[in-house]
Design a protein around this motif. Structure first.
Motif, mmCIF file in Angstrom:
data_model
loop_
_atom_site.group_PDB
_atom_site.id
_atom_site.type_symbol
_atom_site.label_atom_id
_atom_site.label_comp_id
_atom_site.label_asym_id
_atom_site.label_seq_id
_atom_site.Cartn_x
_atom_site.Cartn_y
_atom_site.Cartn_z
ATOM 1 N N LEU A 28 0.826 -1.218 0.000
ATOM 2 C CA LEU A 28 0.000 0.000 0.000
ATOM 3 C C LEU A 28 0.856 1.263 0.000
ATOM 4 C CD1 LEU A 28 -2.846 -1.054 2.450
ATOM 5 C CD2 LEU A 28 -3.032 -0.664 -0.011
ATOM 6 N N LEU A 29 1.943 1.251 0.741
ATOM 7 C CA LEU A 29 2.825 2.428 0.758
ATOM 8 C C LEU A 29 3.519 2.634 -0.592
ATOM 9 C CD1 LEU A 29 4.402 2.144 4.316
ATOM 10 C CD2 LEU A 29 2.780 3.868 3.493
ATOM 11 N N THR A 30 3.722 1.551 -1.335
ATOM 12 C CA THR A 30 4.362 1.657 -2.646
ATOM 13 C C THR A 30 3.442 2.314 -3.665
ATOM 14 O OG1 THR A 30 5.666 -0.291 -2.133
ATOM 15 C CG2 THR A 30 5.579 0.328 -4.430
ATOM 16 N N LEU A 31 2.145 2.280 -3.420
ATOM 17 C CA LEU A 31 1.220 2.935 -4.347
ATOM 18 C C LEU A 31 1.422 4.449 -4.393
ATOM 19 C CD1 LEU A 31 -2.060 0.951 -3.642
ATOM 20 C CD2 LEU A 31 -0.640 0.872 -5.702
ATOM 21 N N VAL A 32 2.019 5.010 -3.347
ATOM 22 C CA VAL A 32 2.295 6.453 -3.312
ATOM 23 C C VAL A 32 3.567 6.712 -4.117
ATOM 24 C CG1 VAL A 32 2.833 8.419 -1.841
ATOM 25 C CG2 VAL A 32 1.227 6.670 -1.052
ATOM 26 N N GLY A 92 16.331 5.210 -1.659
ATOM 27 C CA GLY A 92 15.125 4.433 -1.945
ATOM 28 C C GLY A 92 14.204 5.156 -2.909
ATOM 29 N N PHE A 93 14.066 6.481 -2.742
ATOM 30 C CA PHE A 93 13.228 7.259 -3.656
ATOM 31 C C PHE A 93 13.830 7.298 -5.049
ATOM 32 C CE2 PHE A 93 11.114 10.048 -0.163
ATOM 33 C CZ PHE A 93 10.347 8.974 0.216
ATOM 34 N N VAL A 94 15.149 7.381 -5.142
ATOM 35 C CA VAL A 94 15.819 7.386 -6.456
ATOM 36 C C VAL A 94 15.603 6.042 -7.154
ATOM 37 C CG1 VAL A 94 18.082 7.439 -7.598
ATOM 38 C CG2 VAL A 94 17.512 9.149 -5.859
ATOM 39 N N ILE A 95 15.789 4.953 -6.423
ATOM 40 C CA ILE A 95 15.583 3.620 -7.007
ATOM 41 C C ILE A 95 14.130 3.442 -7.418
ATOM 42 C CG2 ILE A 95 15.588 1.146 -6.479
ATOM 43 C CD1 ILE A 95 18.074 1.723 -4.717
ATOM 44 N N ASP A 96 13.203 3.891 -6.579
ATOM 45 C CA ASP A 96 11.779 3.815 -6.900
ATOM 46 C C ASP A 96 11.491 4.552 -8.208
ATOM 47 O OD1 ASP A 96 8.975 5.341 -6.685
ATOM 48 O OD2 ASP A 96 8.807 3.461 -5.549
ATOM 49 N N GLY A 97 12.040 5.743 -8.364
ATOM 50 C CA GLY A 97 11.831 6.519 -9.577
ATOM 51 C C GLY A 97 12.389 5.839 -10.809
ATOM 52 N N ARG A 98 13.545 5.215 -10.667
ATOM 53 C CA ARG A 98 14.149 4.527 -11.822
ATOM 54 C C ARG A 98 13.342 3.295 -12.224
ATOM 55 N NH1 ARG A 98 20.611 5.333 -11.135
ATOM 56 N NH2 ARG A 98 20.515 7.606 -11.279
ATOM 57 N N ILE A 99 12.835 2.557 -11.244
ATOM 58 C CA ILE A 99 11.985 1.406 -11.564
ATOM 59 C C ILE A 99 10.709 1.888 -12.252
ATOM 60 C CG2 ILE A 99 10.567 -0.437 -10.566
ATOM 61 C CD1 ILE A 99 12.749 -0.699 -8.375
ATOM 62 N N HIS A 100 10.120 2.947 -11.718
ATOM 63 C CA HIS A 100 8.899 3.518 -12.290
ATOM 64 C C HIS A 100 9.124 3.930 -13.749
ATOM 65 C CE1 HIS A 100 4.965 5.604 -11.752
ATOM 66 N NE2 HIS A 100 5.451 6.346 -12.727
ATOM 67 N N GLN A 101 10.207 4.651 -13.994
ATOM 68 C CA GLN A 101 10.515 5.117 -15.356
ATOM 69 C C GLN A 101 10.815 3.949 -16.294
ATOM 70 O OE1 GLN A 101 10.118 8.156 -16.632
ATOM 71 N NE2 GLN A 101 9.322 8.680 -14.595
ATOM 72 N N ALA A 102 11.507 2.929 -15.808
ATOM 73 C CA ALA A 102 11.815 1.767 -16.646
ATOM 74 C C ALA A 102 10.536 1.044 -17.064
ATOM 75 C CB ALA A 102 12.743 0.813 -15.903
ATOM 76 N N LEU A 103 9.590 0.932 -16.145
ATOM 77 C CA LEU A 103 8.324 0.283 -16.492
ATOM 78 C C LEU A 103 7.508 1.141 -17.455
ATOM 79 C CD1 LEU A 103 7.356 -1.214 -13.020
ATOM 80 C CD2 LEU A 103 8.107 -2.461 -15.051
ATOM 81 N N LEU A 104 7.566 2.456 -17.304
ATOM 82 C CA LEU A 104 6.876 3.338 -18.247
ATOM 83 C C LEU A 104 7.469 3.203 -19.645
ATOM 84 C CD1 LEU A 104 6.357 6.651 -16.198
ATOM 85 C CD2 LEU A 104 4.588 5.064 -16.988
ATOM 86 N N PRO A 111 2.475 1.878 -13.679
ATOM 87 C CA PRO A 111 3.293 0.821 -13.073
ATOM 88 C C PRO A 111 3.169 0.691 -11.557
ATOM 89 C CG PRO A 111 4.670 2.663 -13.694
ATOM 90 C CD PRO A 111 3.292 2.977 -14.179
ATOM 91 N N ARG A 112 2.523 1.644 -10.879
ATOM 92 C CA ARG A 112 2.473 1.598 -9.412
ATOM 93 C C ARG A 112 1.803 0.330 -8.871
ATOM 94 N NH1 ARG A 112 6.523 4.562 -8.039
ATOM 95 N NH2 ARG A 112 5.957 4.458 -5.878
ATOM 96 N N PRO A 113 0.669 -0.122 -9.435
ATOM 97 C CA PRO A 113 0.085 -1.361 -8.891
ATOM 98 C C PRO A 113 1.008 -2.568 -9.020
ATOM 99 C CG PRO A 113 -1.550 -0.174 -10.158
ATOM 100 C CD PRO A 113 -0.241 0.516 -10.384
ATOM 101 N N LEU A 114 1.715 -2.699 -10.130
ATOM 102 C CA LEU A 114 2.653 -3.799 -10.292
ATOM 103 C C LEU A 114 3.790 -3.678 -9.283
ATOM 104 C CD1 LEU A 114 3.594 -6.311 -11.871
ATOM 105 C CD2 LEU A 114 4.871 -4.750 -13.344
ATOM 106 N N MET A 115 4.281 -2.473 -9.097
ATOM 107 C CA MET A 115 5.339 -2.249 -8.111
ATOM 108 C C MET A 115 4.832 -2.589 -6.710
ATOM 109 S SD MET A 115 6.910 1.304 -9.635
ATOM 110 C CE MET A 115 8.053 1.595 -8.299
ATOM 111 N N ALA A 116 3.584 -2.255 -6.412
ATOM 112 C CA ALA A 116 3.016 -2.539 -5.098
ATOM 113 C C ALA A 116 2.897 -4.041 -4.863
ATOM 114 C CB ALA A 116 1.655 -1.865 -4.953
ATOM 115 N N ILE A 117 2.450 -4.770 -5.876
ATOM 116 C CA ILE A 117 2.333 -6.218 -5.742
ATOM 117 C C ILE A 117 3.713 -6.841 -5.546
ATOM 118 C CG2 ILE A 117 1.743 -8.341 -6.984
ATOM 119 C CD1 ILE A 117 -0.575 -6.696 -8.266
ATOM 120 N N GLY A 118 4.681 -6.395 -6.334
ATOM 121 C CA GLY A 118 6.048 -6.912 -6.192
ATOM 122 C C GLY A 118 6.623 -6.620 -4.813
#
Length: 154
Positions: A28-32, A92-104, A111-118
């Protein structure tokens, strides 16, 4: 008169329940999306993480029965943990942003729901992989007293 009912929290205290709850909260926190937060909100998260870790370091090194650490040592531990925590949050925020951008870039629209499930799955698996805490483990069998020899029974 009705008797008070006890709340059964045994599932939440079990390793599986703890892992599922921890995983769900992490997911749930990853959805933010931290990139969408205001800079002041991100700064507050850095400061909050640093303050929490610093306080834990300060109180965690409080003088005990066998040790008497000085205030300089305690302050150094608190400052070090606070700094590492703030830097870890930023990383952690930098890594989160890079994962988000890579999925985009790979064509995911949101990509947030997939990241949240993972995140939920990884956190739950890690929580299940932890060894049991000392007070959760079953009591060890009592060892025989080896100091006194057994006397033959009459």
């Amino acid at each position: 008169m009705a008797e008070p009912t006890e709340t059964n929290t045994s599932f939440l205290r079990s390793p599986l329940g703890n892992a599922l709850v921890t995983g769900a909260v992490s997911g749930l926190l990853t959805l933010v999306d931290p990139a969408k937060l205001r800079p002041s909100a991100r700064g507050s998260l850095y400061a909050g993480a640093a303050a929490t870790a610093g306080l834990l370091g300060w109180f965690g090194t409080a003088p005990g029965h066998a040790t008497k650490p000085g205030k300089t040592f305690r302050a150094a531990v608190a400052l070090g943990l606070g700094t590492l925590s703030a830097a870890g949050t930023k990383l952690g925020f930098v890594i989160d942003g890079r994962i988000h951008q890579a999925l985009l870039r790979r064509g995911m629209e949101n990509p947030r729901p997939l990241m949240a499930i993972g995140t939920a799955v990884i956190t739950a698996v890690m929580a299940l992989a932890e060894p049991p805490r000392e007070h959760d483990a079953p009591p060890a069998p009592e060892a025989p007293d080896l100091e006194t020899p057994e006397r033959p029974r009459p």
